[in-house]
Design a protein around this motif. Structure first.
Motif, PDB file in Angstrom:
ATOM      1  N   ALA A 270      43.496  38.454  42.706  1.00  0.00           N
ATOM      2  CA  ALA A 270      42.446  37.541  42.261  1.00  0.00           C
ATOM      3  C   ALA A 270      41.519  37.186  43.408  1.00  0.00           C
ATOM      4  N   ARG A 271      40.368  36.707  43.043  1.00  0.00           N
ATOM      5  CA  ARG A 271      39.409  36.128  43.972  1.00  0.00           C
ATOM      6  C   ARG A 271      38.921  34.830  43.362  1.00  0.00           C
ATOM      7  N   CYS A 272      38.514  33.905  44.210  1.00  0.00           N
ATOM      8  CA  CYS A 272      38.039  32.607  43.752  1.00  0.00           C
ATOM      9  C   CYS A 272      36.524  32.556  43.915  1.00  0.00           C
ATOM     10  N   VAL A 273      35.840  32.038  42.895  1.00  0.00           N
ATOM     11  CA  VAL A 273      34.395  31.884  42.913  1.00  0.00           C
ATOM     12  C   VAL A 273      34.085  30.403  42.773  1.00  0.00           C
TER      13      VAL A 273
ATOM     14  N   VAL B  67      50.063  38.042  39.538  1.00  0.00           N
ATOM     15  CA  VAL B  67      49.547  38.604  38.288  1.00  0.00           C
ATOM     16  C   VAL B  67      50.558  39.610  37.750  1.00  0.00           C
ATOM     17  N   HIS B  68      50.906  39.461  36.470  1.00  0.00           N
ATOM     18  CA  HIS B  68      51.818  40.405  35.817  1.00  0.00           C
ATOM     19  C   HIS B  68      51.349  40.562  34.380  1.00  0.00           C
ATOM     20  N   GLY B  69      51.087  41.803  33.992  1.00  0.00           N
ATOM     21  CA  GLY B  69      50.519  42.033  32.668  1.00  0.00           C
ATOM     22  C   GLY B  69      49.194  41.308  32.564  1.00  0.00           C
ATOM     23  N   ALA B  70      49.001  40.539  31.489  1.00  0.00           N
ATOM     24  CA  ALA B  70      47.780  39.747  31.308  1.00  0.00           C
ATOM     25  C   ALA B  70      48.096  38.266  31.492  1.00  0.00           C
ATOM     26  N   ALA B  71      48.906  37.964  32.521  1.00  0.00           N
ATOM     27  CA  ALA B  71      49.281  36.583  32.813  1.00  0.00           C
ATOM     28  C   ALA B  71      49.339  36.390  34.324  1.00  0.00           C
ATOM     29  N   VAL B  72      49.325  35.112  34.725  1.00  0.00           N
ATOM     30  CA  VAL B  72      49.493  34.766  36.135  1.00  0.00           C
ATOM     31  C   VAL B  72      50.534  33.660  36.223  1.00  0.00           C
TER      32      VAL B  72
END
Length: 109
Positions: A17-20, A56-61
């Motif tokens: 991930a990145r933070c914006v 991050v794993h699958g479509a979850a964090v």
């Protein structure tokens, strides 16, 4: 929708991930192992942990503070936990990534 450019998909490692920073707060932008991209508010609904630093794993964090699992698709806590974060629409155009900030502002109103 007013799309704001935030970089490229290669700016985010797979399963990372990145933070914006935005006027409405921090947004965490995630890339799954399958190169799907999601954006959600960067704070866990439990104790405000930084979801962008989670696993991050699958479509979850998984939140790094107390292991709450948050769906990247819906923003909802999974399992027995109860709570949710706002999701932000993401558009991928080739390599470039865009988010729709007004969606976050509308939901905050």
């Amino acid at each position: 929708m007013n799309w704001i450019a935030i970089g490229t998909i290669t700016d985010i490692p797979q399963r990372g991930a990145r933070c914006v920073a935005t006027p409405q707060g921090k947004i965490a932008v995630f890339r799954t192992a399958e190169d799907r991209v999601f954006a959600i508010e960067d704070h866990c609904p439990h104790k405000g942990g930084p979801l962008s630093q989670g696993i991050v794993h699958g479509a979850a964090v998984t939140c790094p503070l107390h292991n709450w699992v948050i769906s990247l698709e819906t923003g909802k806590a999974l399992g027995a936990d109860d709570g949710a974060v706002k999701t932000i629409p993401v558009r991928v155009d080739g390599e470039r990534l865009f988010i729709a900030l007004e969606a976050l502002a509308d939901r905050a109103a």
